[in-house]
Design a protein around this motif. Structure first.
Motif, PDB file in Angstrom:
ATOM      1  N   THR A 196      19.023 -41.555 -11.029  1.00  0.00           N
ATOM      2  CA  THR A 196      19.766 -40.690 -11.960  1.00  0.00           C
ATOM      3  C   THR A 196      18.941 -39.449 -12.278  1.00  0.00           C
ATOM      4  N   SER A 197      19.584 -38.490 -12.932  1.00  0.00           N
ATOM      5  CA  SER A 197      18.882 -37.248 -13.295  1.00  0.00           C
ATOM      6  C   SER A 197      18.069 -37.473 -14.568  1.00  0.00           C
ATOM      7  N   VAL A 198      17.125 -36.565 -14.807  1.00  0.00           N
ATOM      8  CA  VAL A 198      16.275 -36.667 -16.001  1.00  0.00           C
ATOM      9  C   VAL A 198      17.131 -36.622 -17.274  1.00  0.00           C
ATOM     10  N   LYS A 199      18.265 -35.959 -17.197  1.00  0.00           N
ATOM     11  CA  LYS A 199      19.184 -35.881 -18.334  1.00  0.00           C
ATOM     12  C   LYS A 199      19.616 -37.290 -18.756  1.00  0.00           C
ATOM     13  N   THR A 200      19.835 -38.149 -17.771  1.00  0.00           N
ATOM     14  CA  THR A 200      20.252 -39.525 -18.056  1.00  0.00           C
ATOM     15  C   THR A 200      19.061 -40.394 -18.421  1.00  0.00           C
ATOM     16  N   TYR A 201      18.001 -40.322 -17.592  1.00  0.00           N
ATOM     17  CA  TYR A 201      16.934 -41.308 -17.791  1.00  0.00           C
ATOM     18  C   TYR A 201      15.922 -40.920 -18.858  1.00  0.00           C
ATOM     19  N   GLY A 202      15.806 -39.633 -19.188  1.00  0.00           N
ATOM     20  CA  GLY A 202      14.787 -39.188 -20.149  1.00  0.00           C
ATOM     21  C   GLY A 202      14.756 -39.978 -21.448  1.00  0.00           C
ATOM     22  N   PRO A 203      15.881 -40.000 -22.204  1.00  0.00           N
ATOM     23  CA  PRO A 203      15.862 -40.714 -23.480  1.00  0.00           C
ATOM     24  C   PRO A 203      15.711 -42.231 -23.336  1.00  0.00           C
ATOM     25  N   ILE A 204      16.263 -42.793 -22.237  1.00  0.00           N
ATOM     26  CA  ILE A 204      16.192 -44.257 -22.055  1.00  0.00           C
ATOM     27  C   ILE A 204      14.766 -44.661 -21.697  1.00  0.00           C
ATOM     28  N   GLU A 205      14.135 -43.882 -20.816  1.00  0.00           N
ATOM     29  CA  GLU A 205      12.742 -44.118 -20.417  1.00  0.00           C
ATOM     30  C   GLU A 205      11.829 -44.079 -21.655  1.00  0.00           C
ATOM     31  N   PHE A 206      12.076 -43.111 -22.520  1.00  0.00           N
ATOM     32  CA  PHE A 206      11.301 -42.931 -23.765  1.00  0.00           C
ATOM     33  C   PHE A 206      11.457 -44.169 -24.651  1.00  0.00           C
ATOM     34  N   PHE A 207      12.688 -44.565 -24.889  1.00  0.00           N
ATOM     35  CA  PHE A 207      12.978 -45.689 -25.788  1.00  0.00           C
ATOM     36  C   PHE A 207      12.411 -46.989 -25.223  1.00  0.00           C
ATOM     37  N   LEU A 208      12.673 -47.255 -23.950  1.00  0.00           N
ATOM     38  CA  LEU A 208      12.243 -48.530 -23.349  1.00  0.00           C
ATOM     39  C   LEU A 208      10.725 -48.630 -23.226  1.00  0.00           C
ATOM     40  N   THR A 209      10.052 -47.495 -23.040  1.00  0.00           N
ATOM     41  CA  THR A 209       8.585 -47.520 -22.926  1.00  0.00           C
ATOM     42  C   THR A 209       7.947 -47.777 -24.282  1.00  0.00           C
ATOM     43  N   LEU A 210       8.400 -47.050 -25.300  1.00  0.00           N
ATOM     44  CA  LEU A 210       7.783 -47.207 -26.624  1.00  0.00           C
ATOM     45  C   LEU A 210       8.114 -48.553 -27.269  1.00  0.00           C
ATOM     46  N   MET A 211       9.267 -49.122 -26.906  1.00  0.00           N
ATOM     47  CA  MET A 211       9.649 -50.407 -27.485  1.00  0.00           C
ATOM     48  C   MET A 211       8.884 -51.579 -26.851  1.00  0.00           C
ATOM     49  N   ALA A 212       8.098 -51.296 -25.816  1.00  0.00           N
ATOM     50  CA  ALA A 212       7.395 -52.388 -25.123  1.00  0.00           C
ATOM     51  C   ALA A 212       5.999 -52.617 -25.678  1.00  0.00           C
ATOM     52  N   GLU A 213       5.602 -51.816 -26.662  1.00  0.00           N
ATOM     53  CA  GLU A 213       4.220 -51.930 -27.160  1.00  0.00           C
ATOM     54  C   GLU A 213       4.194 -51.723 -28.666  1.00  0.00           C
ATOM     55  N   ASP A 214       3.055 -52.020 -29.281  1.00  0.00           N
ATOM     56  CA  ASP A 214       2.900 -51.751 -30.722  1.00  0.00           C
ATOM     57  C   ASP A 214       2.773 -50.243 -30.945  1.00  0.00           C
ATOM     58  N   ASN A 215       3.475 -49.741 -31.952  1.00  0.00           N
ATOM     59  CA  ASN A 215       3.328 -48.345 -32.374  1.00  0.00           C
ATOM     60  C   ASN A 215       3.201 -48.336 -33.891  1.00  0.00           C
ATOM     61  N   LEU A 221       6.000 -39.584 -19.471  1.00  0.00           N
ATOM     62  CA  LEU A 221       7.417 -39.605 -19.849  1.00  0.00           C
ATOM     63  C   LEU A 221       7.915 -38.169 -19.948  1.00  0.00           C
ATOM     64  N   LYS A 222       9.127 -37.920 -19.458  1.00  0.00           N
ATOM     65  CA  LYS A 222       9.651 -36.551 -19.386  1.00  0.00           C
ATOM     66  C   LYS A 222       9.665 -35.855 -20.753  1.00  0.00           C
ATOM     67  N   ILE A 223      10.053 -36.584 -21.802  1.00  0.00           N
ATOM     68  CA  ILE A 223      10.095 -35.974 -23.138  1.00  0.00           C
ATOM     69  C   ILE A 223       8.690 -35.536 -23.551  1.00  0.00           C
ATOM     70  N   PHE A 224       7.714 -36.417 -23.346  1.00  0.00           N
ATOM     71  CA  PHE A 224       6.355 -36.125 -23.793  1.00  0.00           C
ATOM     72  C   PHE A 224       5.643 -35.105 -22.904  1.00  0.00           C
ATOM     73  N   GLU A 225       6.013 -35.056 -21.654  1.00  0.00           N
ATOM     74  CA  GLU A 225       5.409 -34.068 -20.748  1.00  0.00           C
ATOM     75  C   GLU A 225       5.582 -32.660 -21.338  1.00  0.00           C
ATOM     76  N   ALA A 226       6.793 -32.373 -21.817  1.00  0.00           N
ATOM     77  CA  ALA A 226       7.086 -31.048 -22.390  1.00  0.00           C
ATOM     78  C   ALA A 226       6.446 -30.877 -23.766  1.00  0.00           C
ATOM     79  N   LYS A 227       6.564 -31.900 -24.604  1.00  0.00           N
ATOM     80  CA  LYS A 227       5.998 -31.812 -25.963  1.00  0.00           C
ATOM     81  C   LYS A 227       4.485 -31.596 -25.913  1.00  0.00           C
ATOM     82  N   GLU A 228       3.819 -32.360 -25.069  1.00  0.00           N
ATOM     83  CA  GLU A 228       2.357 -32.293 -25.024  1.00  0.00           C
ATOM     84  C   GLU A 228       1.859 -31.016 -24.351  1.00  0.00           C
TER      85      GLU A 228
END
Length: 285
Positions: free
Chosen positions: A246-265, A123-130
Motif C-alpha cells: 500500500t501507499s504511505v498514505k495508507t500505511y503511515g498511521p497504522i505503522e505508527f500505531f502498531l509500532t508504538l503499541m508494541a512497547e512501553d511508552n 517510521l514515516k511520520i517520525f522521519e519527517a518530524k525528526e
C-alpha cells in the motif's frame, strides 16, 4: 513573561484548540495562523488575533513573526490528505515557519513532536518530524521539543473496538503507557514558555497497560470484559504487508500505531484528567 506575544500554528487541531484557550487564560497575546479563518471563532479579541496563512505556502507567512516572542507549532498530520505528504507538512511546513522565526529572531520556538520519535526515525511520520527537529536544533534559536505520549483522543480506538463487545490486542497486553488529555498537555506547554528546557516528554497522571485501557473502554460501555490477545507475529506481518503493498498514505498511521503499541511508552506524569472519565464521557456522545 506575562506580556508575551505568541504565534500559534495549528490552532484548529485537537491540541491547538486547547492551547489557544490555555494561552488566553494566561493572558498571552496570541496570533493564531489558520488556513481557513471560518474554522476558528475568536471569543477574545483582547488577546487573540486570527491571521490567514498556509504553513505549506511560504509566501503567505511573510512577516508573520514580526513582534513575536515565542512560536508554538503543533503542525503535523496523522492521516495524509489533500495530496500532502508527511515531508510536506511535518517537515517542510514547519521549516517554512522556522525560517520566518529566524528572520525575526524570536526568543523561543516550541515544537510538538511525539514520544520516542527520536528512537523511531524509520517510521514515516517520525522521519519527517525528526528531520524538522534536526533543523530546529541547528537553527540557532532557543527551542523546546515537546514529546507527548498518546492523546486521550487517540485512545478512542479502544472505545470503538469495545462498542463491538470485544477488544483485540497484539502480544501480552502488558505494554504500559500514560496517555494525556489535550487540556493538561496545553497547560504544560504554556508553562514551558518561560522555562529553559530543550526537550521534554510529557504523559498523563496514570500509567496503564493496554489490558487496563481495554477494560476501562469496555466498562465505560457496560460491556463484559472480553479481551483477546493475538500473537505478535500478526502485528509484524500487517506492518510488512501494508509497507509492501500500500501507499504511505495508507500505511503511515497504522505503522505508527502498531509500532508504538508494541512497547512501553512512559513519560513523566503531568495533569489531573483521567482516561476512565474521558471514556465514560465519550461513551455517552
Amino acid at each position: 513573561m506575562k506580556h508575551t506575544n505568541v504565534l500559534l500554528a495549528g490552532a484548529t487541531g485537537y491540541l491547538g484548540s486547547y492551547l489557544l484557550k490555555a494561552l488566553e487564560k494566561n493572558q498571552k497575546q496570541v496570533v493564531a495562523i489558520v488556513r481557513n479563518p471560518d474554522k476558528l471563532k475568536n471569543t477574545n479579541e483582547n488577546y487573540v488575533e486570527i491571521k490567514q496563512a498556509e504553513v505549506t505556502k511560504p509566501k503567505t507567512l511573510k512577516d508573520v513573526c514580526k513582534g513575536i516572542d515565542v512560536v508554538i507549532s503543533t503542525v503535523g498530520i496523522t492521516r495524509q490528505k489533500d495530496g500532502l505528504t508527511y515531508m510536506d507538512v511535518d517537515y517542510q511546513a514547519n521549516l517554512n515557519l522556522l525560517e520566518e522565526a529566524k528572520k525575526q529572531k524570536v526568543k523561543r520556538f516550541i515544537y510538538v513532536s511525539a514520544i520516542n520519535g527520536d528512537k523511531h526515525r524509520n517510521l514515516k511520520i517520525f522521519e519527517a518530524k525528526e528531520k524538522f527537529v534536526d533543523a530546529l536544533k541547528a537553527s540557532g534559536l532557543n527551542y523546546t521539543v515537546v514529546r507527548p505520549n498518546g492523546f486521550f483522543s487517540d485512545m478512542k480506538d479502544f472505545l470503538n473496538m469495545a462498542k463491538l463487545g470485544k477488544v483485540y490486542l497484539f502480544g501480552s497486553g502488558k505494554q504500559l503507557l500514560n496517555p494525556i488529555h489535550g487540556e493538561d498537555l496545553a497547560n504544560k506547554i504554556v508553562d514551558l514558555i518561560s522555562e529553559d528546557i530543550e526537550e521534554i516528554s510529557i504523559g498523563g497522571p496514570d500509567i496503564l497497560s493496554l489490558d487496563d485501557i481495554s477494560e476501562l473502554a469496555l466498562e465505560a460501555l457496560d460491556k463484559p470484559i472480553k479481551i483477546y490477545h493475538l500473537p505478535d507475529w500478526i502485528r509484524k506481518f500487517i506492518i510488512w504487508f501494508l509497507r509492501t503493498f500500500t501507499s504511505v498514505k495508507t500505511y503511515g498511521p497504522i505503522e505508527f500505531f502498531l509500532t508504538l503499541m508494541a512497547e512501553d511508552n512512559i513519560a513523566p506524569s503531568y495533569g489531573k484528567q483521567k482516561l476512565k472519565n474521558f471514556f465514560e464521557k465519550s461513551s455517552k456522545l
